[in-house]
Design an enzyme around this catalytic site. Structure first.
Site, PDB file in Angstrom:
ATOM      1  N   SER A 109      40.210  24.878  54.034  1.00  0.00           N
ATOM      2  CA  SER A 109      40.835  25.094  52.740  1.00  0.00           C
ATOM      3  C   SER A 109      41.420  23.809  52.167  1.00  0.00           C
ATOM      4  O   SER A 109      41.959  22.975  52.895  1.00  0.00           O
ATOM      5  CB  SER A 109      41.949  26.145  52.878  1.00  0.00           C
ATOM      6  OG  SER A 109      42.667  26.282  51.671  1.00  0.00           O
ATOM      7  N   TYR A 131      39.526  25.006  45.223  1.00  0.00           N
ATOM      8  CA  TYR A 131      39.904  25.906  44.133  1.00  0.00           C
ATOM      9  C   TYR A 131      39.790  25.128  42.827  1.00  0.00           C
ATOM     10  O   TYR A 131      39.911  23.896  42.804  1.00  0.00           O
ATOM     11  CB  TYR A 131      41.344  26.399  44.297  1.00  0.00           C
ATOM     12  CG  TYR A 131      41.529  27.418  45.386  1.00  0.00           C
ATOM     13  CD1 TYR A 131      41.065  28.725  45.230  1.00  0.00           C
ATOM     14  CD2 TYR A 131      42.177  27.100  46.573  1.00  0.00           C
ATOM     15  CE1 TYR A 131      41.243  29.669  46.225  1.00  0.00           C
ATOM     16  CE2 TYR A 131      42.359  28.035  47.569  1.00  0.00           C
ATOM     17  CZ  TYR A 131      41.896  29.321  47.387  1.00  0.00           C
ATOM     18  OH  TYR A 131      42.073  30.258  48.374  1.00  0.00           O
ATOM     19  N   THR A 157      35.856  28.486  45.595  1.00  0.00           N
ATOM     20  CA  THR A 157      36.423  29.835  45.581  1.00  0.00           C
ATOM     21  C   THR A 157      37.037  30.110  44.221  1.00  0.00           C
ATOM     22  O   THR A 157      37.883  29.345  43.757  1.00  0.00           O
ATOM     23  CB  THR A 157      37.498  29.984  46.672  1.00  0.00           C
ATOM     24  OG1 THR A 157      36.928  29.664  47.942  1.00  0.00           O
ATOM     25  CG2 THR A 157      38.045  31.403  46.703  1.00  0.00           C
ATOM     26  N   LYS A 255      31.919  31.222  46.511  1.00  0.00           N
ATOM     27  CA  LYS A 255      32.522  32.309  47.276  1.00  0.00           C
ATOM     28  C   LYS A 255      33.227  33.285  46.343  1.00  0.00           C
ATOM     29  O   LYS A 255      33.990  32.874  45.466  1.00  0.00           O
ATOM     30  CB  LYS A 255      33.528  31.740  48.282  1.00  0.00           C
ATOM     31  CG  LYS A 255      34.153  32.744  49.233  1.00  0.00           C
ATOM     32  CD  LYS A 255      34.998  32.016  50.271  1.00  0.00           C
ATOM     33  CE  LYS A 255      35.636  32.982  51.241  1.00  0.00           C
ATOM     34  NZ  LYS A 255      36.689  33.820  50.599  1.00  0.00           N
ATOM     35  N   HIS A 279      37.871  38.178  48.547  1.00  0.00           N
ATOM     36  CA  HIS A 279      39.016  37.365  48.981  1.00  0.00           C
ATOM     37  C   HIS A 279      39.883  38.121  49.986  1.00  0.00           C
ATOM     38  O   HIS A 279      41.106  38.067  49.966  1.00  0.00           O
ATOM     39  CB  HIS A 279      39.857  36.929  47.781  1.00  0.00           C
ATOM     40  CG  HIS A 279      40.536  35.606  47.986  1.00  0.00           C
ATOM     41  ND1 HIS A 279      40.124  34.462  47.367  1.00  0.00           N
ATOM     42  CD2 HIS A 279      41.592  35.242  48.752  1.00  0.00           C
ATOM     43  CE1 HIS A 279      40.898  33.452  47.724  1.00  0.00           C
ATOM     44  NE2 HIS A 279      41.803  33.899  48.568  1.00  0.00           N
TER      45      HIS A 279
END
Length: 394
Positions: A109, A131, A157, A255, A279
């Site tokens: 992440s 992100y 994502t 994703k 998620h």
């Protein structure tokens, strides 16, 4: 791992994580949007699917190896990216070591607590997750840092709608671990002495900064500062996704897909892979379980991109059901975090071993010598189970 610390199911790992972690830390691992309809469906829907086993002709050996975004993995399970991992001092580095030890890849992440450079150093199969935060220049800089660090793929994502309403209450996560915050949270930490002493030995509190949001060698902004910037950034367009895919120039996963029309748009944008995901129930509550959406998406685009599934995996049999219904592999989140809390790196290895053993047992029962032989014919699918979202009415 000593036998007295070994656990034989992911459910036991979860029980041990609950006993070991402070209440607020543990609750952050199980909470989801609003009433939790989606997170529950993610798990429970697998129980609605059955198997059609053979009783004679089980192969002596069973092959589980496959590839995801160009990386060879020992079984169709990879690590899904999750944010700040304060359940263990070694955090993402411990997870990366465990994944490497079991021959699989890891998504890291951009909100992780460890710099990407440290994580890539222990596992060469790292997919960096981004992100849509900040302007294109900031996003490009993060992607470039990931590439220079050695990330072999990018995960974007977009499936989070910022729902703060949680029926069980959201855990209070501090802005920063200053002396005032440490003093305030001390009673909760002392209630879990094993966890507290593990952190005390490091002579530092859990890191609530996100180093991968800054430049290399920088501590990065506090979690909530980065989170606030993310919430204030306009959501990406399909043109933005195509731009970043071209900029990255390598394996690229989108994703958060649950609709067929979005899956087709992702193909048009040039992605290498998609993850059918809600998620982990942290997006719009009431979204169907990922496994319900998988078959229609795999049928529509499975010949054009790699299709993965994320959400609700707790057993090796869940992995087999996912692969049989069209997934190349699955991504696990809560399962490995419970393992990390229960036993650090060896706890994550334990979870991966549990899944591997379950995959092997299911393949044996189905009479399949390889995960690549699995098909929907191996699965009993009840009427009305699947959800074909975003399919034009004909």
């Amino acid at each position: 791992m000593p036998r007295n610390t070994w656990f034989e199911t992911v459910a036991i790992a979860q029980q041990r994580a609950k006993k070991r972690l402070p209440k607020s830390v543990y609750s952050s691992l199980i909470s989801a949007s609003e009433k939790g309809l989606t997170v529950a469906d993610n798990v429970e829907s697998f129980g609605e699917l059955g198997f059609a086993p053979h009783v004679i002709g089980a192969p002596e050996k069973r092959d589980m190896a496959t590839t995801v975004m160009g990386q060879e993995i020992s079984m169709p399970v990879i690590i899904s990216p999750t944010g700040v991992q304060a359940v263990d001092p070694d955090g993402e580095v411990a997870v990366a070591r465990a994944a490497a030890a079991r021959g699989t890849a890891m998504g890291l992440s951009s909100f992780a607590s460890k710099p990407i450079e440290e994580v890539v150093a222990v596992n060469g199969k790292i997919f960096f997750q981004i992100y849509w935060l900040g302007d294109r220049a900031a996003i490009a800089a993060r992607a470039q840092r990931a590439k220079e660090a050695g990330a072999v793929g990018l995960i974007v994502t977009t499936d989070w709608s910022f729902s703060h309403g949680r029926d069980w209450g959201s855990p209070q996560i501090p802005e920063q671990m200053d002396l005032k915050t440490i003093a305030k949270m001390m009673p909760e930490g002392l209630s879990r002495p094993g966890w507290f002493l593990q952190w005390a030995k490091t002579l530092r509190p859990p890191n609530l900064r996100v180093p991968n949001q800054g430049g290399r060698g920088e501590p990065g902004p506090p979690f909530f500062q980065a989170y606030g910037e993310w919430m204030g950034t306009p959501p990406p367009t399909w043109e933005d996704i195509a731009w970043l895919r071209e900029l990255w120039g390598g394996p690229f996963m989108l994703k958060g897909i649950v609709r067929v029309d979005d899956a087709k748009r992702a193909v048009d944008a040039g992605v290498s892979a998609i993850s059918v995901s809600n998620h982990g129930g942290n997006n719009l509550d009431g979204t169907p379980a990922s496994i319900r959406c998988l078959p229609a998406i795999a049928d529509a685009v499975g010949d054009e991109v790699e299709v993965l599934l994320d959400g609700g995996i707790r057993r090796g049999s869940d992995v087999v059901k996912s692969v049989a219904l069209g997934a190349r592999a699955v991504m696990i989140g809560r399962a490995y975090l419970w393992g990390l809390a229960a036993g650090g790196q060896t706890g994550v290895e334990n979870v991966l071993d549990i899944l591997r053993g379950g995959i092997d047992s299911a393949l044996m029962g189905l009479g399949r010598s390889s995960i690549h032989e699995l098909s929907a014919e191996d699965i009993l699918i009840p009427e009305g189970f699947t959800r074909a979202l975003g399919v034009p009415n004909i």
